[in-house]
Design a protein around this motif. Structure first.
Motif, PDB file in Angstrom:
ATOM      1  N   LYS A   1       0.814  -1.210   0.000  1.00  0.00           N
ATOM      2  CA  LYS A   1       0.000   0.000   0.000  1.00  0.00           C
ATOM      3  C   LYS A   1       0.853   1.269   0.000  1.00  0.00           C
ATOM      4  O   LYS A   1       0.508   2.260  -0.651  1.00  0.00           O
ATOM      5  CB  LYS A   1      -0.938   0.013   1.215  1.00  0.00           C
ATOM      6  CG  LYS A   1      -1.982  -1.097   1.210  1.00  0.00           C
ATOM      7  CD  LYS A   1      -2.938  -0.947   0.043  1.00  0.00           C
ATOM      8  CE  LYS A   1      -4.017  -2.020   0.067  1.00  0.00           C
ATOM      9  NZ  LYS A   1      -4.911  -1.932  -1.115  1.00  0.00           N
ATOM     10  N   ASP A   2       1.975   1.269   0.731  1.00  0.00           N
ATOM     11  CA  ASP A   2       2.795   2.473   0.779  1.00  0.00           C
ATOM     12  C   ASP A   2       3.457   2.751  -0.570  1.00  0.00           C
ATOM     13  O   ASP A   2       3.647   3.901  -0.965  1.00  0.00           O
ATOM     14  CB  ASP A   2       3.843   2.386   1.886  1.00  0.00           C
ATOM     15  CG  ASP A   2       4.805   1.208   1.693  1.00  0.00           C
ATOM     16  OD1 ASP A   2       4.373   0.178   1.138  1.00  0.00           O
ATOM     17  OD2 ASP A   2       5.974   1.318   2.105  1.00  0.00           O
TER      18      ASP A   2
ATOM     19  N   TYR B   1       8.153  14.036   1.791  1.00  0.00           N
ATOM     20  CA  TYR B   1       8.470  12.674   1.354  1.00  0.00           C
ATOM     21  C   TYR B   1       9.878  12.609   0.751  1.00  0.00           C
ATOM     22  O   TYR B   1      10.105  11.965  -0.256  1.00  0.00           O
ATOM     23  CB  TYR B   1       7.437  12.210   0.311  1.00  0.00           C
ATOM     24  CG  TYR B   1       6.010  12.257   0.797  1.00  0.00           C
ATOM     25  CD1 TYR B   1       5.536  11.338   1.734  1.00  0.00           C
ATOM     26  CD2 TYR B   1       5.131  13.243   0.344  1.00  0.00           C
ATOM     27  CE1 TYR B   1       4.231  11.388   2.188  1.00  0.00           C
ATOM     28  CE2 TYR B   1       3.821  13.301   0.796  1.00  0.00           C
ATOM     29  CZ  TYR B   1       3.373  12.381   1.718  1.00  0.00           C
ATOM     30  OH  TYR B   1       2.080  12.429   2.165  1.00  0.00           O
TER      31      TYR B   1
ATOM     32  N   ALA C   1       0.739   4.241  -2.795  1.00  0.00           N
ATOM     33  CA  ALA C   1       0.505   5.648  -2.446  1.00  0.00           C
ATOM     34  C   ALA C   1       1.610   6.536  -3.009  1.00  0.00           C
ATOM     35  O   ALA C   1       1.345   7.640  -3.501  1.00  0.00           O
ATOM     36  CB  ALA C   1       0.422   5.808  -0.932  1.00  0.00           C
ATOM     37  N   ASP C   2       2.861   6.053  -2.972  1.00  0.00           N
ATOM     38  CA  ASP C   2       3.971   6.858  -3.480  1.00  0.00           C
ATOM     39  C   ASP C   2       3.901   6.991  -5.003  1.00  0.00           C
ATOM     40  O   ASP C   2       4.229   8.042  -5.558  1.00  0.00           O
ATOM     41  CB  ASP C   2       5.307   6.236  -3.069  1.00  0.00           C
ATOM     42  CG  ASP C   2       6.453   7.232  -3.142  1.00  0.00           C
ATOM     43  OD1 ASP C   2       6.309   8.317  -2.538  1.00  0.00           O
ATOM     44  OD2 ASP C   2       7.457   6.945  -3.822  1.00  0.00           O
TER      45      ASP C   2
ATOM     46  N   LYS D   1      11.257   9.270  -0.086  1.00  0.00           N
ATOM     47  CA  LYS D   1      10.479   8.465  -1.032  1.00  0.00           C
ATOM     48  C   LYS D   1      10.764   8.937  -2.459  1.00  0.00           C
ATOM     49  O   LYS D   1      11.279  10.034  -2.694  1.00  0.00           O
ATOM     50  CB  LYS D   1       8.971   8.618  -0.763  1.00  0.00           C
ATOM     51  CG  LYS D   1       8.545   8.276   0.658  1.00  0.00           C
ATOM     52  CD  LYS D   1       8.558   6.778   0.897  1.00  0.00           C
ATOM     53  CE  LYS D   1       7.964   6.463   2.273  1.00  0.00           C
ATOM     54  NZ  LYS D   1       8.027   5.013   2.561  1.00  0.00           N
TER      55      LYS D   1
END
Length: 381
Positions: free
Chosen positions: A41-42, A77, A45-46, A80
């Motif tokens: 999920k992360d 972020y 999202a990114d 990321k």
């Protein structure tokens, strides 16, 4: 020869256009391809943030909100990929200001690309397909976040955005016509079918408000949009007989707030009664928690516009509320609190099978108002 449209979607995660077979299960309805569904999920999202960064960075010219998005993502972020991409875009644009032309130069370029005005039905296939995808993606995105089907003003806003985006990209001012209206209906129908195939029920907001249906009536939750319609009814002293005065607009607003609070706290309250034949709000009916003679109970009540008296609407609505109380809320008993002079309401209570069990006194505006208590228990309805 007209091009045949490829059936598929833009994936909300990776942003790529893929054929239908690349989507499955819940991801099909939510427009997430199978490959992206398998990602954590992360990571998903990114990737979505990366798409947002690219859309903002390549707008021409960039708005203040676009710059703020890049700066926010670059700071928040920074560990990321989306944050690093945002920072790269900021560095590139700040080191090479020619990438962002002035508004004046942009206007000159815009003038060179002469804008066309065209009916939707006359659009070239490529532009039409892009518009169709924009429409489907935005309607589906709305349904994902709101959990209901857009209609009315919300659907108008989606249409306006889609037509504006098409105009900005292709320099074509699209005039919505019958073909466009049909497309909107077909798109909603197709998306609803996809949701149902994936095991999700999706309704319009209006449908979500409906709690009960009878042969002639819809009984739905009250909203603040009902203020004027309720005031037209509750402002009449003859209708608000039990209160001995017509309600002001301020009192109606407070009444609506009380019902909204009851829906949230108790799961029920007074509901709007809508006549199916005319789609008119003709009164209210519902259930309300109260304490009578020191005992907690649930009261059944209704308020009907005097223009609709003597048609059996009150009885019909009250009967539906009783069925809802016993079958859906699993209540053991329901009562009515009625002024002794209100012979019409007493007759309705008796027709519902309720029995006179006691009496009590209501203090309202510092005045004592005697009431009779009629009751119906489970198994007697």
């Amino acid at each position: 020869m007209a091009k045949k449209k490829q059936l598929g979607h833009y994936c909300r995660i990776c942003g790529e256009y893929k054929a239908n077979e690349k989507f499955s299960g819940k991801g099909h309805t939510r427009h997430i391809c199978k490959q992206c569904q398998s990602l954590p999920k992360d990571v998903q999202a990114d990737m979505v943030r990366c798409n947002e960064v690219e859309r903002a960075a390549f707008k021409f010219p960039m708005s203040r909100q676009d710059w703020e998005l890049l700066e926010r993502y670059a700071a928040k972020y920074n560990d990321k990929e989306s944050g690093q991409l945002a920072q790269d875009m900021l560095d590139m644009k700040r080191s090479n200001p020619t990438l962002d032309e002035s508004i004046e130069e942009y206007d000159q370029i815009y003038e060179i690309c002469e804008e066309e005005t065209m009916l939707f039905a006359n659009l070239e296939d490529d532009i039409r397909y892009q518009l169709e995808e924009l429409l489907a993606d935005n309607i589906n995105e709305f349904m994902i976040h709101k959990d209901y089907i857009p209609e009315g003003k919300e659907l108008e806003n989606i249409n306006e955005w889609v037509l504006k985006e098409t105009r900005d990209i292709f320099f074509v001012k699209v005039i919505p016509d019958a073909a466009y209206n049909n497309l909107v209906e077909e798109t909603i129908h197709r998306l609803v079918k996809e949701w149902e195939e994936d095991g999700f029920e999706i309704k319009t907001y209006s449908e979500l408000l409906v709690v009960m249906k009878t042969e002639r009536l819809l009984i739905r939750r009250i909203t603040r949009k009902d203020t004027d319609a309720l005031l037209a009814i509750m402002g009449k002293p003859e209708v608000m007989y039990a209160w001995e005065h017509g309600f002001t607009k301020k009192e109606v607003r407070k009444w609506i707030t009380n019902q909204l609070t009851r829906y949230h706290k108790d799961g029920f309250g007074y509901y709007a009664v809508i006549l199916k034949e005319t789609d008119s709000l003709i009164g209210q009916a519902g259930l309300m928690k109260s304490a009578i003679n020191g005992n907690d109970t649930v009261e059944l009540g209704y308020i009907l516009d005097d223009a609709y008296w003597h048609n059996g609407y009150g009885l019909e609505a009250a009967h539906a509320c009783l069925e809802y109380a016993f079958e859906q809320l699993n209540l053991k008993n329901v009562c009515c609190s009625i002024r002794p002079e209100n012979k019409a309401s007493i007759r309705v209570a008796e027709k519902l099978g309720m029995s006179l069990v006691s009496s009590h006194v209501v203090i309202y505006n510092e005045k004592e108002m005697p009431h009779l208590i009629y009751e119906l228990k489970t198994g007697n309805s």
